[in-house]
Design a protein around this motif. Structure first.
Motif, PDB file in Angstrom:
ATOM      1  N   SER A 218       0.842  -1.196   0.000  1.00  0.00           N
ATOM      2  CA  SER A 218       0.000   0.000   0.000  1.00  0.00           C
ATOM      3  C   SER A 218       0.877   1.245   0.000  1.00  0.00           C
ATOM      4  O   SER A 218       2.047   1.204   0.395  1.00  0.00           O
ATOM      5  CB  SER A 218      -0.938   0.022   1.220  1.00  0.00           C
ATOM      6  N   VAL A 219       0.303   2.352  -0.474  1.00  0.00           N
ATOM      7  CA  VAL A 219       0.931   3.676  -0.383  1.00  0.00           C
ATOM      8  C   VAL A 219      -0.128   4.635   0.136  1.00  0.00           C
ATOM      9  O   VAL A 219      -1.266   4.613  -0.325  1.00  0.00           O
ATOM     10  CB  VAL A 219       1.487   4.164  -1.744  1.00  0.00           C
ATOM     11  N   GLU A 220       0.238   5.455   1.105  1.00  0.00           N
ATOM     12  CA  GLU A 220      -0.752   6.331   1.726  1.00  0.00           C
ATOM     13  C   GLU A 220      -0.133   7.685   2.059  1.00  0.00           C
ATOM     14  O   GLU A 220       0.818   7.758   2.852  1.00  0.00           O
ATOM     15  CB  GLU A 220      -1.290   5.695   3.003  1.00  0.00           C
ATOM     16  N   PRO A 221      -0.650   8.756   1.471  1.00  0.00           N
ATOM     17  CA  PRO A 221      -0.192  10.088   1.866  1.00  0.00           C
ATOM     18  C   PRO A 221      -0.617  10.382   3.304  1.00  0.00           C
ATOM     19  O   PRO A 221      -1.768  10.141   3.690  1.00  0.00           O
ATOM     20  CB  PRO A 221      -0.910  11.014   0.875  1.00  0.00           C
ATOM     21  N   THR A 222       0.311  10.887   4.099  1.00  0.00           N
ATOM     22  CA  THR A 222       0.025  11.310   5.471  1.00  0.00           C
ATOM     23  C   THR A 222       0.671  12.665   5.694  1.00  0.00           C
ATOM     24  O   THR A 222       1.385  13.175   4.827  1.00  0.00           O
ATOM     25  CB  THR A 222       0.588  10.309   6.501  1.00  0.00           C
ATOM     26  N   ALA A 223       0.451  13.233   6.858  1.00  0.00           N
ATOM     27  CA  ALA A 223       1.045  14.524   7.173  1.00  0.00           C
ATOM     28  C   ALA A 223       2.568  14.452   7.195  1.00  0.00           C
ATOM     29  O   ALA A 223       3.256  15.436   6.906  1.00  0.00           O
ATOM     30  CB  ALA A 223       0.522  15.029   8.522  1.00  0.00           C
ATOM     31  N   GLU A 224       3.132  13.278   7.516  1.00  0.00           N
ATOM     32  CA  GLU A 224       4.597  13.120   7.606  1.00  0.00           C
ATOM     33  C   GLU A 224       5.237  12.818   6.258  1.00  0.00           C
ATOM     34  O   GLU A 224       6.443  13.007   6.084  1.00  0.00           O
ATOM     35  CB  GLU A 224       4.949  11.996   8.587  1.00  0.00           C
ATOM     36  N   GLY A 225       4.465  12.331   5.315  1.00  0.00           N
ATOM     37  CA  GLY A 225       4.994  11.948   4.017  1.00  0.00           C
ATOM     38  C   GLY A 225       4.202  10.785   3.451  1.00  0.00           C
ATOM     39  O   GLY A 225       3.142  10.419   3.961  1.00  0.00           O
ATOM     40  N   ILE A 226       4.739  10.194   2.384  1.00  0.00           N
ATOM     41  CA  ILE A 226       4.092   9.027   1.778  1.00  0.00           C
ATOM     42  C   ILE A 226       4.539   7.777   2.528  1.00  0.00           C
ATOM     43  O   ILE A 226       5.730   7.442   2.551  1.00  0.00           O
ATOM     44  CB  ILE A 226       4.464   8.896   0.285  1.00  0.00           C
ATOM     45  N   VAL A 227       3.601   7.100   3.168  1.00  0.00           N
ATOM     46  CA  VAL A 227       3.926   5.867   3.889  1.00  0.00           C
ATOM     47  C   VAL A 227       3.837   4.694   2.920  1.00  0.00           C
ATOM     48  O   VAL A 227       2.774   4.429   2.346  1.00  0.00           O
ATOM     49  CB  VAL A 227       2.977   5.644   5.081  1.00  0.00           C
ATOM     50  N   LEU A 228       4.965   4.016   2.743  1.00  0.00           N
ATOM     51  CA  LEU A 228       5.023   2.814   1.921  1.00  0.00           C
ATOM     52  C   LEU A 228       4.926   1.596   2.828  1.00  0.00           C
ATOM     53  O   LEU A 228       5.711   1.461   3.766  1.00  0.00           O
ATOM     54  CB  LEU A 228       6.334   2.737   1.138  1.00  0.00           C
ATOM     55  N   SER A 229       3.977   0.721   2.559  1.00  0.00           N
ATOM     56  CA  SER A 229       3.894  -0.539   3.288  1.00  0.00           C
ATOM     57  C   SER A 229       4.358  -1.663   2.381  1.00  0.00           C
ATOM     58  O   SER A 229       4.026  -1.681   1.190  1.00  0.00           O
ATOM     59  CB  SER A 229       2.462  -0.800   3.765  1.00  0.00           C
ATOM     60  N   VAL A 230       5.145  -2.580   2.938  1.00  0.00           N
ATOM     61  CA  VAL A 230       5.689  -3.691   2.155  1.00  0.00           C
ATOM     62  C   VAL A 230       5.351  -5.001   2.845  1.00  0.00           C
ATOM     63  O   VAL A 230       5.096  -5.048   4.053  1.00  0.00           O
ATOM     64  CB  VAL A 230       7.215  -3.572   1.987  1.00  0.00           C
ATOM     65  N   GLN A 231       5.351  -6.072   2.058  1.00  0.00           N
ATOM     66  CA  GLN A 231       5.118  -7.398   2.616  1.00  0.00           C
ATOM     67  C   GLN A 231       5.810  -8.442   1.750  1.00  0.00           C
ATOM     68  O   GLN A 231       6.176  -8.184   0.611  1.00  0.00           O
ATOM     69  CB  GLN A 231       3.630  -7.705   2.699  1.00  0.00           C
ATOM     70  N   GLY A 232       5.997  -9.625   2.342  1.00  0.00           N
ATOM     71  CA  GLY A 232       6.623 -10.700   1.598  1.00  0.00           C
ATOM     72  C   GLY A 232       6.413 -12.017   2.334  1.00  0.00           C
ATOM     73  O   GLY A 232       5.955 -12.050   3.467  1.00  0.00           O
ATOM     74  N   ALA A 233       6.739 -13.103   1.669  1.00  0.00           N
ATOM     75  CA  ALA A 233       6.614 -14.426   2.241  1.00  0.00           C
ATOM     76  C   ALA A 233       7.877 -15.221   1.934  1.00  0.00           C
ATOM     77  O   ALA A 233       8.529 -14.993   0.897  1.00  0.00           O
ATOM     78  CB  ALA A 233       5.390 -15.157   1.695  1.00  0.00           C
ATOM     79  N   ASP A 234       8.242 -16.116   2.845  1.00  0.00           N
ATOM     80  CA  ASP A 234       9.437 -16.949   2.680  1.00  0.00           C
ATOM     81  C   ASP A 234      10.654 -16.065   2.400  1.00  0.00           C
ATOM     82  O   ASP A 234      11.394 -16.278   1.430  1.00  0.00           O
ATOM     83  CB  ASP A 234       9.247 -17.964   1.553  1.00  0.00           C
ATOM     84  N   VAL A 235      10.862 -15.084   3.272  1.00  0.00           N
ATOM     85  CA  VAL A 235      11.965 -14.127   3.121  1.00  0.00           C
ATOM     86  C   VAL A 235      13.227 -14.727   3.735  1.00  0.00           C
ATOM     87  O   VAL A 235      13.263 -15.085   4.912  1.00  0.00           O
ATOM     88  CB  VAL A 235      11.635 -12.785   3.790  1.00  0.00           C
TER      89      VAL A 235
END
Length: 238
Positions: A218-235
């Motif tokens: 996901s990507v979400e604009p917030t007051a602090e900046g653009i929050v990038l969320s990441v995920q993965g499996a079997d890392v």
């Protein structure tokens, strides 16, 4: 009574020694995980590592770590080949299986987030837009409701002039982001007007060079900046 007191003292000493051994093993292992994670995740420096849960030695004996957190103050990603700085990158790895004599470690799930400041986003997009020599520029800031405010500029005689703004929604598909205009207020003073603004802002941009094994969720604009969320499996941590 004396025998009981001696037994309690011995038990106390054993407990203290166990706790000390557990914390020493934890400290050494966290350093080793940091070193290996730097290589396996493609990081530029060793992250801060914290292995959760007590006691640690029982997790090692069971060859499974419940939760491992990694933290980086700064991380360089790319937007269409232009460097953009991601700050406060925090990753959480869950259910990490140890094997191969503890030389291999694979987390069944991983997730985390980091922030791209609006200044960093402006710098990256400024390079992308400026390379196209169309006289168009933009700066970014937060708008209410989780939207992005784009301040439009035109360049003339070496100067950048603010000529208006539009509100955009950030749409994610895979690791690519599009800024979709949701409020039209495109000034006529921009060469090409609406067509050039839509072409430049609604162009799909790809974010790459994320830590290996992770993708954007996901990507979400917030007051602090653009929050990038990441995920993965079997890392893989090794």
């Amino acid at each position: 009574m004396r025998a009981l007191r001696i037994s309690l003292i011995v038990l106390g000493i054993v407990v203290v020694l166990f706790v000390v051994a557990d914390r020493v093993a934890l400290y050494i292992t966290q350093g080793e995980v940091a070193s290996r994670a730097r290589g396996s995740l493609g990081l530029s420096e060793e992250p801060d590592v914290s292995i959760k849960g007590f006691p640690f030695l029982t997790q090692v004996a069971g060859q499974n770590l419940d939760k491992v957190t990694l933290g980086l103050d700064e991380y360089e990603a790319l937007v269409d080949g232009e460097t953009v700085m991601v700050t406060d990158l925090d990753l959480e790895l869950r259910d990490t299986e140890l094997s191969g004599g503890y030389s291999d470690a694979v987390a069944s799930e991983a997730s985390g987030s980091g922030v791209i400041s609006y200044d960093a986003l402006t710098d990256a997009y400024g390079e992308l837009l400026g390379s196209e020599n169309n006289g168009f520029g933009a700066t970014f800031e937060y708008a209410d409701g989780g939207l992005l405010l784009v301040n439009l500029q035109v360049r003339a005689m070496g100067q950048s002039l603010n000529v208006g703004s539009v509100t955009c929604e950030m749409v994610l598909e895979g690791n690519s982001i599009t800024m979709e205009i949701v409020e039209e207020n495109i000034p006529e003073s921009i060469p090409g007007g609406e067509a050039i603004v839509r072409e430049e802002l609604e162009t799909e941009r790809t974010i790459s060079e994320l830590p290996d094994g992770l993708s954007l969720s996901s990507v979400e604009p917030t007051a602090e900046g653009i929050v990038l969320s990441v995920q993965g499996a079997d890392v893989n941590l090794t």
